[in-house]
Design a protein around this motif. Structure first.
Motif, short mmCIF file in Angstrom:
data_model
loop_
_atom_site.label_atom_id
_atom_site.label_comp_id
_atom_site.label_asym_id
_atom_site.label_seq_id
_atom_site.Cartn_x
_atom_site.Cartn_y
_atom_site.Cartn_z
N GLY A 100 4.28 12.36 -19.55
CA GLY A 100 5.73 12.32 -19.78
C GLY A 100 6.28 10.91 -19.91
O GLY A 100 7.49 10.73 -20.02
N GLY A 101 5.40 9.90 -19.86
CA GLY A 101 5.83 8.52 -20.03
C GLY A 101 6.17 7.80 -18.75
O GLY A 101 6.58 6.63 -18.77
N LYS A 102 6.01 8.46 -17.60
CA LYS A 102 6.30 7.83 -16.31
C LYS A 102 5.24 6.78 -15.97
O LYS A 102 4.04 7.01 -16.18
CB LYS A 102 6.34 8.90 -15.22
N LEU A 103 5.67 5.63 -15.48
CA LEU A 103 4.75 4.56 -15.11
C LEU A 103 4.05 4.89 -13.80
O LEU A 103 4.70 5.32 -12.85
CB LEU A 103 5.49 3.23 -14.96
N ILE A 104 2.75 4.68 -13.74
CA ILE A 104 2.01 4.84 -12.49
C ILE A 104 1.61 3.45 -12.01
O ILE A 104 0.82 2.74 -12.65
CB ILE A 104 0.76 5.72 -12.66
N LYS A 105 2.22 3.03 -10.89
CA LYS A 105 1.97 1.71 -10.31
C LYS A 105 1.78 1.87 -8.81
O LYS A 105 2.27 2.83 -8.22
CB LYS A 105 3.19 0.79 -10.52
N PRO A 106 1.10 0.91 -8.17
CA PRO A 106 1.12 0.88 -6.70
C PRO A 106 2.55 0.63 -6.24
O PRO A 106 3.29 -0.13 -6.87
CB PRO A 106 0.21 -0.31 -6.35
N LYS A 107 2.95 1.28 -5.16
CA LYS A 107 4.31 1.12 -4.65
C LYS A 107 4.37 0.32 -3.36
O LYS A 107 5.45 -0.02 -2.88
CB LYS A 107 4.96 2.50 -4.45
N THR A 108 3.21 0.04 -2.79
CA THR A 108 3.15 -0.76 -1.57
C THR A 108 2.00 -1.74 -1.68
O THR A 108 1.12 -1.59 -2.54
CB THR A 108 2.95 0.11 -0.32
N LEU A 109 1.99 -2.74 -0.80
CA LEU A 109 0.91 -3.72 -0.81
C LEU A 109 -0.42 -3.07 -0.46
O LEU A 109 -1.46 -3.42 -1.03
CB LEU A 109 1.23 -4.82 0.21
N GLY A 110 -0.39 -2.10 0.46
CA GLY A 110 -1.61 -1.37 0.82
C GLY A 110 -2.18 -0.63 -0.37
O GLY A 110 -3.40 -0.62 -0.59
N GLN A 111 -1.31 0.00 -1.17
CA GLN A 111 -1.77 0.70 -2.37
C GLN A 111 -2.35 -0.27 -3.39
O GLN A 111 -3.34 0.04 -4.06
CB GLN A 111 -0.61 1.49 -2.99
N LYS A 112 -1.73 -1.44 -3.53
CA LYS A 112 -2.24 -2.44 -4.48
C LYS A 112 -3.64 -2.91 -4.07
O LYS A 112 -4.54 -3.06 -4.90
CB LYS A 112 -1.29 -3.62 -4.58
N GLN A 113 -3.83 -3.14 -2.77
CA GLN A 113 -5.15 -3.56 -2.28
C GLN A 113 -6.20 -2.46 -2.52
O GLN A 113 -7.35 -2.75 -2.84
CB GLN A 113 -5.06 -3.90 -0.79
N TYR A 114 -5.78 -1.21 -2.39
CA TYR A 114 -6.65 -0.06 -2.66
C TYR A 114 -7.06 -0.03 -4.13
O TYR A 114 -8.25 0.11 -4.46
CB TYR A 114 -5.89 1.21 -2.26
N VAL A 115 -6.09 -0.19 -5.03
CA VAL A 115 -6.36 -0.20 -6.47
C VAL A 115 -7.26 -1.38 -6.84
O VAL A 115 -8.20 -1.24 -7.63
CB VAL A 115 -5.03 -0.25 -7.27
N ASP A 116 -7.00 -2.55 -6.25
CA ASP A 116 -7.84 -3.73 -6.51
C ASP A 116 -9.28 -3.50 -6.06
O ASP A 116 -10.22 -3.92 -6.73
CB ASP A 116 -7.26 -4.96 -5.79
#
Length: 331
Positions: A100-116
């Motif tokens: 539907g065009g919604k952006l999927i991004k980490p929303k917290t620093l913990g999530q960003k570290q998980y994605v990294d």
């Protein structure tokens, strides 16, 4: 004074100034919003916290984001820990778009570290409470890798165990029997890929959703493999699964140690894996907390309340410390 352009004011302040009132209450300041700006009144430290939160929310809004209550709560939590800018750092990384065009991004620093960690290491364990995006982010990473031809297929699996109740006999063929257990994985795939694309890739065998028991005896090369609800694996099952990994593959294991459905005398394979593999190179363990919950704010409160209750119960089992005798007295 902080300048808030009129086109971002409602997004930053919230409907009926809900977010602004929350910032006032949490930071202990008074605000006056008028003429394209906001005046913050209070002690120096409190004003600086409120300014940092509003600045982060403004920059988030300027990037095209719709500000949510979760964003406000996280920005406030980070400001209290003197980590202003954490919200923007997390938002800086785009994983993919939903159908539907919604952006999927980490929303917290913990999530960003998980994605990294998923991007960096061959095997990643994502451990944390409900609502922290463990499975959803892993699914987004898998679909991104699949579309970029980094892997040839996606394999999603989870143990077929009832959540605290016996469902009894389920009608239909084998696929119909296991589908109820795998429904959360289907839901995420539909949202990110779309039903048509998912069905076509399923028919070609490029996407496979199967119970963990089906993994035995296989070698999985050039695949992105996600093991969900790993707290419900036994030690033998976890070992079996991890030894299936072949060349060119990436594995994400997700689980919540507080929501086990195993019988009381069976040790979780997830807990054992952390002790055995904690220092193995190429394997990372990411612990998400109640601060990383991105569902309804009430979910975060529920998770925190249960954490506090379980800590209290654990202390009760250990007993209290007797200062006179220097011994721990059993309750």
């Amino acid at each position: 004074m902080l300048d808030i352009p009129s086109e971002h004011a409602q997004n930053v302040f919230g409907q009926f100034d809900t977010y602004l009132k929350k910032i006032e209450k949490t930071c202990g300041v008074t605000t006056v919003a008028r003429d394209g700006g906001v005046k913050i009144i209070g002690g120096a430290a409190q004003v600086e916290r409120a300014r940092a939160v509003l600045s982060d929310l403004l920059e988030l809004s300027a990037s095209g984001n719709q500000i949510t209550e979760q964003n406000v709560n996280y920005a406030l939590a980070m400001a209290m820990e003197q980590k202003s800018g954490a919200l923007l750092e997390a938002d800086s990384e785009l994983i993919c778009h939903t159908i539907g065009g919604k952006l999927i991004k980490p929303k917290t620093l913990g999530q960003k570290q998980y994605v990294d960690a998923i991007r960096r290491d061959m095997i990643t364990f994502g451990i944390g409470p409900a609502g922290t995006g463990k499975t959803y982010l892993a699914m987004a990473m898998a679909i991104t890798a699949f579309k970029a031809d980094e892997v040839e297929r996606i394999i999603l699996t989870r143990p077929a165990i009832e959540a605290g109740e016996k469902l009894g006999f389920l009608p239909g063929d084998l696929q119909s029997k296991v589908d109820p257990y795998l429904r959360p994985l289907y839901d995420a795939l539909y949202q990110i890929m779309g039903a048509d694309s998912f069905q076509k890739n399923m028919e070609k065998g490029l996407i496979e959703v199967a119970p963990l028991a089906y993994m035995r005896g296989r070698t999985l090369d050039n695949a992105f493999i996600i093991l969900d609800e790993a707290q419900n694996t036994t030690q033998a099952q976890m070992k079996m699964f991890l030894t299936r990994v072949g060349f060119g593959s990436k594995v994400v294991v997700t689980g919540d140690e507080t929501q086990k459905d195993l019988t009381p005398n069976v040790k979780s394979g997830l807990e054992v894996a952390e002790k055995v593999l904690g220092k193995v190179e190429g394997i990372s363990f990411c612990r998400l907390t109640s601060q990383d919950v991105v569902r309804h704010p009430l979910v975060q409160k529920i998770v925190t309340a249960y954490e506090e209750y379980e800590k209290k119960m654990a202390r009760g089992k250990e007993g209290r410390y007797d200062g006179k005798s220097g011994r721990r007295v059993r309750p």
